[in-house]
Enzyme design. Structure first.
Site: not given
Length: 316
Positions: A59, A127, A130, A203, A228, A255
């Protein structure tokens, strides 16, 4: 009358197309860094706010690489990255100066041809996924560079460092997807989810009663739980899921900015849970506090089934 200078040359690339071409090369470099950190074996994990909110060496290095490379080439951009990092001298190894030639050859949509550098905001998630990265779920991981103009996401680049990682030793690892509204999205094969099936992606690590209630109301045939936001949008455009439903705060502007563009460029739709478009101007709050609802097709089916109790609980 023909000019005496011979054939008319194509006009030089606009600021937007130069930026996207740079972001493509920079995202590819980021993918290389992500793979290198895993290969070296020391992820350097630190907890930010809690046990599911992590930051790794990847990251940190990728954010420095992306932000420094962009700022060097486009000094008037506003760049907003996920990680709060102290200013430091940047290792030249991390700077990517290249531009993807294929993108420079593409025409810029006319509504964006006069955009100046200072008009653009770039949202960077070095990233995305993560937590999954630290757990070895490598195909969940993406690098996201989203570009916004007048509060709207208009161009984006997604690098998936571990695309193909289970396809055997000869497979080419990683890919980069890019798109510009009014031009299209490239680097993947567009596929729709099976007709008549309601497959919801949501999620993996931020589940809650609200999230569950919202999904149940949509009468899903299947529910995929993956990490993600970038990864979930890729599932939509490759036909693995029909809707991305996240009835919760938690996801941020970096995001959604790049993934939203890729989805919108192929005719999909991403909004908050109330159906409002997301705003990406530099003053906006970073949290998408009213959740996310996204589909490639049949948006209205899912939007119409969001329970009123869920809407009441999620204030934009």
């Amino acid at each position: 009358m023909l000019s005496s200078r011979g054939p008319i040359m194509a006009s030089s690339p606009t600021v937007l197309m130069r930026l996207v071409a740079s972001a493509y090369s920079i995202a590819q470099k980021a993918g290389t860094i992500v793979r290198r950190v895993i290969a070296e074996g020391d992820l350097g994990i630190i907890e930010k706010t809690c046990a599911t909110d992590l930051q790794t060496k990847a990251d940190r290095l990728v954010q420095v690489s992306i932000c420094s490379s962009l700022a060097r080439k486009f000094p008037k951009l506003t760049i907003i990255g996920e990680e709060d990092l102290p200013p430091e001298d940047v290792d030249q190894e991390l700077i990517e100066d290249g531009q993807w030639e294929e993108i420079l050859k593409q025409p810029c949509p006319s509504q964006y041809s006069a955009i100046k550098e200072e008009d653009l905001v770039v949202w960077v998630d070095p990233l995305d996924g993560t937590k999954e990265y630290t757990e070895g779920l490598l195909d969940n991981v993406t690098v996201l560079i989203g570009i916004a103009y007048e509060g709207k996401a208009i161009a984006g680049v997604i690098n998936q460092p571990y695309y193909n990682y289970q396809a055997g030793p000869d497979a080419v690892l990683g890919r980069t997807i890019w798109g510009v509204l009014g031009l299209g999205a490239f680097g993947f094969q567009l596929k729709e989810a099976p007709a008549g099936k309601h497959i919801i992606t949501t999620t993996r690590s931020h589940n809650s009663q609200l999230v569950t209630d919202c999904i149940t109301a949509m009468n899903p045939d299947d529910v995929l739980r993956v990490g993600g936001a970038g990864n979930k949008i890729i599932q939509l455009i490759e036909g693995k899921a029909s809707a991305y439903v996240f009835a919760s705060p938690g996801c941020k502007k970096w995001d959604t900015c790049a993934p939203e563009v890729i989805l919108h460029a192929v005719g999909g739709k991403l909004t908050d849970i109330h159906g409002n478009a997301l705003q990406y101007n530099k003053e906006v709050k970073h949290m998408n506090s009213a959740g996310v609802l996204a589909t490639l097709r049949n948006y209205d089916y899912y939007a119409s089934r969001v329970p009123q109790s869920v809407k009441n609980a999620l204030v934009p």
